[in-house]
Design an enzyme around this catalytic site. Structure first.
Site, PDB file in Angstrom:
ATOM      1  N   PRO A  34       0.705  -1.272   0.116  1.00  0.00           N
ATOM      2  CA  PRO A  34       0.089   0.052   0.054  1.00  0.00           C
ATOM      3  C   PRO A  34       0.724   1.317  -0.061  1.00  0.00           C
ATOM      4  CG  PRO A  34      -0.134  -1.003   2.143  1.00  0.00           C
ATOM      5  CD  PRO A  34       0.568  -1.927   1.344  1.00  0.00           C
ATOM      6  N   CYS A  35       2.258   1.196   0.325  1.00  0.00           N
ATOM      7  CA  CYS A  35       2.935   2.401   0.455  1.00  0.00           C
ATOM      8  C   CYS A  35       3.935   2.593  -0.732  1.00  0.00           C
ATOM      9  CB  CYS A  35       3.740   2.601   1.871  1.00  0.00           C
ATOM     10  SG  CYS A  35       2.359   2.674   3.233  1.00  0.00           S
ATOM     11  N   PHE A  36       4.926   1.724  -0.722  1.00  0.00           N
ATOM     12  CA  PHE A  36       5.987   1.994  -1.683  1.00  0.00           C
ATOM     13  C   PHE A  36       5.682   2.354  -3.163  1.00  0.00           C
ATOM     14  CE2 PHE A  36       9.483  -0.626   0.500  1.00  0.00           C
ATOM     15  CZ  PHE A  36       9.719   0.318   1.493  1.00  0.00           C
ATOM     16  N   ARG A  93       3.125   3.989  -4.362  1.00  0.00           N
ATOM     17  CA  ARG A  93       2.257   5.223  -4.430  1.00  0.00           C
ATOM     18  C   ARG A  93       3.098   6.257  -4.040  1.00  0.00           C
ATOM     19  NH1 ARG A  93      -2.072   7.021  -1.024  1.00  0.00           N
ATOM     20  NH2 ARG A  93      -1.579   6.387   1.134  1.00  0.00           N
ATOM     21  N   ASP A  94       3.841   6.035  -3.033  1.00  0.00           N
ATOM     22  CA  ASP A  94       4.845   7.399  -2.363  1.00  0.00           C
ATOM     23  C   ASP A  94       5.764   7.709  -3.646  1.00  0.00           C
ATOM     24  OD1 ASP A  94       3.586   6.852  -0.234  1.00  0.00           O
ATOM     25  OD2 ASP A  94       5.568   6.476   1.113  1.00  0.00           O
TER      26      ASP A  94
END
Ligand SMILES: NC(=O)c1ccc[n+]([C@@H]2O[C@H](COP(=O)([O-])OP(=O)(O)OC[C@H]3O[C@@H](n4cnc5c(N)ncnc54)[C@H](O)[C@@H]3O)[C@@H](O)[C@H]2O)c1
Length: 453
Positions: free
Chosen positions: A267-269, A271-272
């Site tokens: 969920p993070c890498f 899109r960041d």
């Protein structure tokens, strides 16, 4: 101290439990009644290692409510940890944060005394000091600085190790409206961390930029290792693990996140990285490194699918072992294993799936696949096997599970090099991506021709 936590999801419930386990009085709040009920019944609302243990030992200091006034009146500091999904361009959307800020502000209006609001959700640079501050001031009728503090305080955690990462943080990052608010938040962490982490205090914009820069830097290392892996895969005699191990010994580089394997997901890498690129472009800055990192990552999907298709030959049943985006979590968001399974299913292959935590999620996403009841069932049922995460359980795959009693050795594509090659000699052909022979014959001739030029 008295703490409230808004949003009891993957990050919020571990934070609430960690704070309570370290002696703070904690009240959580979530829009979903199930999450509130779970906390009040002493159940972990999300699967995360050590979370249930912490809840068990902190029952008398941890509760949840649906009443904003209750949460605010019974705390002096509130952490907002609600989703900030990405829009079509990759920009984080503040809708849920603003909804929480307005409800929180209205409750603060009806309370006397100092209160600190902490934004823990990942937001775009400029949000905390801009729209979030405006909405909070409007809803609370207070001005940030006097009897209201505002901080941006993202967590640097990884799913699967959230509790450990919160108890032993490398660094506490605090974007602060003023000294008082930052000191208040630092005090909360001093008593909740088990170690003595570095505390970095700064203004909002710097803190917001640090948050997305950290993840972007880490993903750059991953894509770098995968690029080296692609080169090694075309180069006879090359071994990506030997190369990255030596690279990592250089203290300027370091060994963490420097393994050529699958690309990053979750969920993070992903899109960041995209958010940093969009943000840089909005300032007229060309984000070449972040964009290249993302491109290298995206092509890993096709690289692994191509590798699998070139090696499985006519296999009609392929087992995919490891379905989450990384070990130790049920999360399948941006999982390369799911993409691979879909690609094979689209080509008429019967795909068996196994994962100790993510199987339900994977079966919901891929109803055409076959659910394997165990690791052994998955391996024994398949003509070829692809191991997609480095889950320790997969080390227990036995050679006899692969022995089909024929001359044809079963192909096992082991993306994380979980299995030792020599143990499987004669029963299985282990293919490691990034090991000289990735695409088979023809490569040697090409490599030596280039060397000769
Ligand atoms: N999960 C991670 O690995 C991770 C890591 C770093 C940062 N973050 C950031 O943390 C934030 C939260 O992520 P998460 O993974 O915990 O999300 P999540 O979806 O697991 O949980 C969010 C919770 O917030 C609740 N919620 C939504 N709107 C609300 C509102 N207005 N009021 C009260 N509750 C509300 C939801 O019901 C849900 O339970 C996001 O900004 C994310 O980018 C997540």
């Amino acid at each position: 101290m008295k703490v409230s936590v808004i949003g009891l999801g993957k990050l919020g419930s571990p934070l609430a439990a960690v704070m309570a386990s370290r002696g703070h009085e904690v009240v959580g709040l979530d829009l979903h009644q199930r999450f509130v009920d779970d906390i009040n019944a002493g159940r972990a609302p999300v699967p995360e290692p050590q979370l249930q243990e912490l809840i068990d030992k902190s029952r008398d200091r941890l509760r949840a409510t649906s009443d904003w006034q209750d949460a605010v009146n019974n705390s002096d500091i509130t952490f907002i940890i609600v989703p900030t999904p990405s829009d079509a361009k990759g920009v984080f959307v503040n809708t849920f944060v603003l909804d929480a800020v307005e409800k929180l502000g209205a409750a603060i209006r009806a309370k006397s005394g100092y209160h600190v609001v902490v934004i823990t959700s990942t937001v775009m640079p400029g949000s905390t000091g801009g729209v979030i501050r405006q909405r909070l001031e409007a809803a609370s009728g207070r001005t940030v600085g006097a009897d209201l503090g505002l901080c941006y305080n993202p967590e640097f955690i990884a799913l699967g190790t959230v509790v450990r990462d919160m108890l032993y943080p490398d660094v506490i990052l605090i974007g602060q409206s003023d000294e008082r608010a930052g000191s208040y938040l630092e005090e909360v962490y001093k008593t909740s961390a088990m170690n003595d982490p570095a505390v970095q205090r700064m203004n909002f914009i710097n803190a917001e930029l640090v948050k997305i820069s950290v993840n972007t830097y880490v993903t750059t290392k991953i894509s770098y290792a995968n690029m080296i892996s692609e080169i090694c895969g075309q180069l006879p005699g090359a071994d990506v693990d030997v190369v990255t191990a030596a690279l990592g010994k250089d203290t300027r580089i370091g060994s963490k996140y420097l393994k050529g394997a699958t690309g990053y997901g979750g969920p993070c890498f992903p899109r960041d990285n995209v958010a940093l690129s969009v943000f840089a472009r909005s300032l007229g800055v060309s984000p070449d490194v972040a964009e290249a990192t993302d491109r290298v990552n995206r092509r890993q999907f096709d690289r692994l699918a191509g590798l699998a298709l070139s090696h499985i030959g006519g296999a009609r049943r392929v087992g995919i072992v490891g379905l989450s985006y990384k070990p130790g979590t049920p999360v399948i968001e941006e999982s390369q294993a799911i993409y691979l399974a879909r690609t094979l299913i689209d080509r008429g292959v019967q795909v068996y799936l196994y994962d100790p935590l993510a199987l339900d999620n994977a079966m919901a996403a891929l109803p055409q696949a076959v659910r394997a009841e165990s690791l052994e069932h998955c391996v024994r049922s398949s003509d070829a096997v692809v191991i997609m995460t480095g889950e320790p359980e997969y080390k227990s795959i036995r050679p006899e599970w692969l022995n089909r009693g024929s001359d044809d050795a079963v192909v096992v594509i082991d993306t994380w090099r979980v299995l030792p090659r020599d143990t499987f000699d004669g029963v299985a052909t282990l293919v490691y991506p990034g090991f000289g022979q990735e695409q088979g014959a023809g490569v040697a001739a090409r490599a030596s021709a280039v060397a000769a030029e």
